[in-house]
Design an enzyme around this catalytic site. Structure first.
Site, PDB file in Angstrom:
ATOM      1  N   GLU A 159       1.703 -23.394  -2.402  1.00 61.49           N
ATOM      2  CA  GLU A 159       2.643 -23.452  -4.236  1.00 61.49           C
ATOM      3  C   GLU A 159       4.036 -22.454  -3.669  1.00 61.49           C
ATOM      4  OE1 GLU A 159       1.486 -24.727  -7.506  1.00 61.49           O
ATOM      5  OE2 GLU A 159      -0.004 -26.074  -6.544  1.00 61.49           O
ATOM      6  N   GLY A 160       4.321 -21.662  -2.248  1.00 66.36           N
ATOM      7  CA  GLY A 160       5.076 -20.766  -2.397  1.00 66.36           C
ATOM      8  C   GLY A 160       4.430 -20.314  -1.133  1.00 66.36           C
ATOM      9  N   GLY A 217     -22.646  -9.190   7.900  1.00 64.70           N
ATOM     10  CA  GLY A 217     -22.427  -8.525   9.248  1.00 64.70           C
ATOM     11  C   GLY A 217     -22.661 -10.312  10.262  1.00 64.70           C
ATOM     12  N   GLU A 252       8.742 -30.433   3.506  1.00 64.17           N
ATOM     13  CA  GLU A 252       9.375 -31.645   4.996  1.00 64.17           C
ATOM     14  C   GLU A 252       9.305 -30.557   5.916  1.00 64.17           C
ATOM     15  OE1 GLU A 252      13.221 -32.863   4.571  1.00 64.17           O
ATOM     16  OE2 GLU A 252      12.963 -34.071   2.401  1.00 64.17           O
ATOM     17  N   ILE A 266       0.854 -32.419   2.150  1.00 62.56           N
ATOM     18  CA  ILE A 266       0.842 -33.215   0.918  1.00 62.56           C
ATOM     19  C   ILE A 266      -0.323 -33.228   0.342  1.00 62.56           C
ATOM     20  CG2 ILE A 266       2.012 -34.892  -1.122  1.00 62.56           C
ATOM     21  CD1 ILE A 266       4.363 -32.852   0.505  1.00 62.56           C
TER      22      ILE A 266
END
Ligand code: CAA
Length: 384
Positions: free
Chosen positions: A364-365, A340, A127, A157
């Site tokens: 995912e963390g 380069g 959230e 999400i």
């Protein structure tokens, strides 16, 4: 290439996916990045080739592939296009709560269309105010008769707004901490479900990232996954099993960057000879290749732990995701350095690979959360 113990049939499947990735996915990667449009053709390709079916059990229309085969498939797709690799990773993520804790009816209803790739899945945990601190969510679910009424919103999400099947986490008992969180299956056309802002991102541009809004959203009681209060544990157990997939995505991106750096350095002539003949470049390539191989071993190792049914693999899953994503940033950055000026330009895919790699350190963390998970388990084991 790291040792991987797949059956001959699964080796064949991975070889076929490798070919599909090289011939059909790679040519689309630059355009997907440039337009930022969801690649419906890639979604169809994964459906037609039964790639979406891999993480699903045979009895629900899947291929019942091993975790090792699934991570290898994500790796091969991501080597050519990280957005396409994510299509498979997020299908697994969104479906995992149902696979782990869903009722027989829920599995029969939702898994077959997901395995066929007709429906897309999404995972609604994060959230605006609760990212790393997943338990601090504010979305609530109140039971009223044969419905739960959801209010709140989810942010960032993947597949948001495109997924027919959203596994969503909400508070059913706000006083009970992590034990007051429950998991629900929310279909896209349930009353009160809406899609909010669609994010404009740095990388994985073709993947749609959106806000999900629940405004008195009505969810039938039979769409509660497991029991009330099981949600946080279901979310953690899901991430344990899907973080290796993000590790695999990172390994794939890094391998793509390494391949590019190797071929470029053999062609690029400066001071009268290919730059690959310079020890300075050779040492960079050697370090890059070693890092990719080490990351790959961590990813394959935890996938095989899961396939063997080992129970204590949380720490290894975090290690694989953390290490692979960190090296993906280093290897893509080094690839740009070797190319380069050309590497910095959009003419070559190196800069896209770096932009795509960055998210693997975050979603995912974050890698800081992975370190926290690793340290907690390490210390708990030492005191046991
Ligand atoms: N397996 C099973 N249970 C677990 C678990 C696991 N891996 N980890 C924790 N739990 C249980 C604990 O045992 C504990 O249960 P009890 O109360 O019964 O003892 C309960 O869950 C709470 O655990 P913690 O006290 O460890 O919880 P915490 O609030 O300290 O949080 C955390 C732990 C690891 C930091 C967690 O909040 C976390 O993983 N945060 C990161 C969230 C994350 O990864 N978000 C990514 C969203 S998905 C995404 O990015 C997808 C996308 O769209 C691409």
């Amino acid at each position: 290439m790291a040792v991987s113990h797949l059956s001959p049939e699964e080796e064949e499947l991975i070889a076929a996916i490798r070919e599909i990735a090289t011939e059909r996915v790679a040519p689309r990667a630059a355009e997907i990045d440039r337009t930022g449009e969801f690649p419906w053709d890639m979604k169809e390709l994964l459906a037609q080739q039964d790639i979406y079916a891999m993480p699903f059990p045979v009895e629900y229309g899947g291929l019942g592939s091993t975790k090792l085969a699934v991570v290898r498939a994500i790796e091969e797709l991501s080597r050519c296009c990280a957005t396409t690799g994510l299509l498979l990773a997020v299908q697994q993520l969104g479906a995992m709560p149902i696979l782990l804790a869903g009722s027989e009816e829920q599995k029969r209803k939702y898994l077959p269309p997901l395995a066929r790739g007709e429906w897309l899945a999404a995972f609604g945990l994060t959230e605006a105010g609760s990212g790393s601190d997943a338990a601090a969510m504010r979305t609530v679910a109140v039971r009223k008769g044969d419905r739960y009424i959801l209010n709140g919103s989810k942010r960032f999400i993947t597949n948001g707004g495109l997924a027919q099947v959203n596994t969503v986490f909400a508070l059913t008992d706000p006083r009970a901490g992590t034990h007051g969180i429950s998991a629900f299956i929310v279909e896209r056309d349930f009353p009160g479900f809406a899609v909010g802002r669609i994010e404009d991102k740095m990388g994985i541009k073709g993947s749609q990232t959106a806000e999900l809004i629940f405004n008195d959203c009505e969810v039938p009681v039979e769409n509660l996954i497991g029991r009330e209060g099981d949600g946080f544990r279901i979310a953690m157990r899901t991430l344990d099993r899907t973080r290796p997939g993000i590790g695999a995505q990172a390994v794939g991106i890094a391998q793509g960057a390494l391949d590019l750096a190797v071929s470029y350095s053999k062609q690029r002539v400066q001071f009268g000879r290919p730059i690959a003949e310079n020890q300075g470049i050779q040492f960079m390539l050697a370090d890059m290749a070693t890092k990719v191989e080490a990351a790959r071993l961590l990813v394959y190792n935890v996938a095989e732990m899961i396939d063997r049914g080992e129970e204590r693999f949380t720490m290894y899953s975090s290690m694989a995701k953390m290490f692979a994503s960190d090296i993906a940033m280093q290897v893509t950055s080094d690839a740009i350095q070797i190319l380069g000026g050309y590497g910095y330009m959009k003419e070559y895919p190196a800069e896209r690979m770096l932009r795509d790699a960055k998210i693997t350190q975050i979603y995912e963390g974050t890698n800081q959360i992975q370190r926290l998970v690793i340290a907690r388990e390490l210390l708990a084991r030492a005191s046991a």
